[in-house]
Design an enzyme around this catalytic site. Structure first.
Site, PDB file in Angstrom:
ATOM      1  N   LYS A 259       9.132 -32.000  -4.240  1.00  0.00           N
ATOM      2  CA  LYS A 259      10.223 -31.194  -3.404  1.00  0.00           C
ATOM      3  C   LYS A 259      10.692 -31.877  -1.876  1.00  0.00           C
ATOM      4  O   LYS A 259      11.813 -31.527  -1.921  1.00  0.00           O
ATOM      5  CB  LYS A 259      10.702 -29.485  -3.824  1.00  0.00           C
ATOM      6  CG  LYS A 259      10.839 -29.094  -4.930  1.00  0.00           C
ATOM      7  CD  LYS A 259      10.751 -27.448  -5.159  1.00  0.00           C
ATOM      8  CE  LYS A 259       9.236 -26.604  -4.310  1.00  0.00           C
ATOM      9  NZ  LYS A 259       8.505 -27.084  -5.917  1.00  0.00           N
ATOM     10  N   THR A 260       9.383 -31.233  -1.266  1.00  0.00           N
ATOM     11  CA  THR A 260       9.297 -31.596   0.191  1.00  0.00           C
ATOM     12  C   THR A 260       9.734 -32.970   0.151  1.00  0.00           C
ATOM     13  O   THR A 260      10.782 -33.847   0.786  1.00  0.00           O
ATOM     14  CB  THR A 260       7.632 -31.527   0.928  1.00  0.00           C
ATOM     15  OG1 THR A 260       7.942 -30.076   0.423  1.00  0.00           O
ATOM     16  CG2 THR A 260       7.921 -31.772   2.457  1.00  0.00           C
TER      17      THR A 260
ATOM     18  N   GLU B  61      14.684 -27.412   0.278  1.00  0.00           N
ATOM     19  CA  GLU B  61      13.375 -27.058  -0.669  1.00  0.00           C
ATOM     20  C   GLU B  61      13.632 -25.959  -0.643  1.00  0.00           C
ATOM     21  O   GLU B  61      13.773 -25.609   0.063  1.00  0.00           O
ATOM     22  CB  GLU B  61      12.223 -27.759   0.400  1.00  0.00           C
ATOM     23  CG  GLU B  61      11.515 -27.634  -0.529  1.00  0.00           C
ATOM     24  CD  GLU B  61      10.003 -27.905   0.436  1.00  0.00           C
ATOM     25  OE1 GLU B  61       8.738 -27.234  -0.608  1.00  0.00           O
ATOM     26  OE2 GLU B  61       9.990 -28.875   0.793  1.00  0.00           O
TER      27      GLU B  61
END
Length: 476
Positions: A138-139, A181
């Site tokens: 995600k990051t 995110e």
């Protein structure tokens, strides 16, 4: 929500920029508990940019809290009911006990208490938005999307769980779209939705135990992913990851990305090298152009492909987006190049569960160097649940130096120890795994033996990152 138009007109709609129509009331005072955390600090920056008065508190000072203070955000050390004086809105994680003195004082004073996911929901629904969900990546994917959109000629705002070098921050303020995110470790994420959900993958992380925000079962967590998708205008999901198609059945509009035949956005002709991977991007069979990601590993090709897909969906210039990603070095603690030791390359990576560890090891192998991993298991419960898979994920490293488990406030679990991993690896024939609980021994060994053909990767979600800085002679 505004409807997934898929054109550059999205950039014209304001999200969090200082000049936006959603500009906040400067007399409204937000206070954020745990403001030194990577997520809360990003919220603080976004709220300040919208014109609100912002303050926060945390247990200890850090680089992040000091930077916030330089940006004009007041940060108090420790937690105290007195912090609620003149506060209008208190933002806190659902993990904070309802009996916490600050929460009690807020309720008694009539201060509105907002969970962090409630605040994120407001930001996502304020205009065109991209929410990145999934167990892994995600990051990095959120960072890549923001960088690609900016490179493509748009002006994104961003909320990221890591420091993005291009922004020198975990937040970016722009006119839109807003890229965020969305962390599934907080169960409240399932109440949210956005314009474009980017769904990377789904496994069983953040499941079980007595963590306040964790899921009881993986099925419950995956139902949360499905709910987020169904509440979004459209979903862009990874066609290479088994099971995502089923979880996306409730979406109003479905698009796919990956290497798989039939993916709407497809990466083909991959050419990996020691520094990254070059590839070609197709949109429903039509070539969009050439791309490159300067981070090794197939997983990073997929992350970059998702970012290029979003830039294309929002009407950005593909060539410019691809150029921005080619020079992207990754967010903090995601395949972060720290320096060198005796010619050995030193990398730090947040990988802490089996899939992430395996991907990081594969990325290290792509460099063609001897792979030497310093691994710190994270949490007793996670280790109990996955130590065999962690051991298997580390088998392709040439050498593994194993630290003790990072407790992360958990109480020890009887019989759960880092040596479960090293013992399994030895039993499976690995001759280069060593349990070294004394960090001084790790430093000495690597300083004595590091060579130009090595890549040393510090790996884990705890404080193992400090070792990479010590090895490279970089200030902590």
């Amino acid at each position: 929500m505004s409807g997934a138009s898929g054109t550059s007109q999205s950039a014209a709609a304001a999200v969090t920029g200082p000049s936006s129509s959603t500009q906040g009331d400067p007399s409204l005072h937000y206070h954020l508990m745990g403001v030194g955390g990577i997520g809360m600090s990003a919220f603080a920056r976004l709220l300040q940019a919208r014109g609100y008065q912002v303050s926060g508190c945390d247990e200890t000072a850090s680089d992040l809290t000091r930077q916030l203070e330089r940006e004009g955000i007041s940060v108090a050390l420790g937690h105290d009911a007195a912090h609620m004086a003149d506060v209008d809105v208190l933002v806190a994680s659902e993990a904070v006990p309802k009996s916490h003195p600050e929460l009690v004082a807020a309720r008694e004073a009539g201060v509105q208490v907002r969970p962090r996911m409630g605040l994120l929901d407001e930001l996502l629904r304020a205009g065109p938005s991209v929410g990145v969900i999934g167990t892994h990546g995600k990051t990095t994917t959120t960072s890549m999307i923001a960088v690609a959109l900016q490179g493509a000629g748009l002006d994104p705002s961003a909320f990221v769980g890591g420091i993005v070098p291009e922004f020198a921050s975990n937040a970016r303020i722009g006119s839109g779209p807003f890229v965020a995110e969305v962390d599934e470790s907080d169960r409240a994420f399932a109440e949210l939705g956005c314009e474009t959900a980017v769904f990377t993958n789904a496994e069983d992380d953040h499941v079980g135990g007595n963590q306040a925000t964790y899921w009881e079962t993986v099925e419950e967590q995956h139902a949360g992913f499905a709910r987020f998708v169904s509440q979004s205008d459209r979903v862009l999901f990874c066609a290479d990851w088994p099971g995502l198609e089923t979880l996306c059945e409730g979406a109003a509009e479905r698009l796919t990305y990956g290497q798989a035949e039939g993916a709407d956005y497809r990466a083909v002709n991959l050419h990996p090298d020691a520094e990254g991977t070059s590839f070609t991007v197709h949109w429903r069979g039509e070539e969009l152009g050439q791309a490159r990601v300067g981070l090794p590993g197939v997983h990073n090709v997929l992350n970059a492909l998702a970012a290029l897909a979003v830039a294309h969906l929002y009407g950005g210039n593909f060539t410019q987006a691809a150029g921005a990603l080619a020079s992207f070095g990754g967010p903090g603690r995601r395949w972060q190049r720290i320096g060198e030791l005796n010619g050995a390359l030193i990398i730090d990576d947040y990988a802490h569960n089996a899939t992430k560890v395996a991907a990081a090891v594969q990325a290290a192998r792509q460099t063609g160097r001897r792979v030497r991993v310093v691994f710190q298991p994270h949490r007793y419960l996670r280790t109990q649940q996955s130590w065999p898979r962690l051991a298997d994920a580390l088998m392709d490293a040439d050498e593994v130096l194993l630290l003790d488990i990072a407790a992360a406030s958990e109480a020890p679990i009887e019989g759960i120890h880092a040596t479960l991993i090293s013992t399994r690896m030895t039993e499976q024939g690995h001759t280069g795994v060593h349990y070294l609980p004394d960090r001084a021994d790790v430093l000495q060994l690597l300083r004595d033996t590091a060579a130009p053909g090595d890549i040393i990767v510090t790996m884990g979600a705890g404080d193992v990152w400090k070792l990479s800085r010590e090895l490279a002679g970089v200030a902590l």
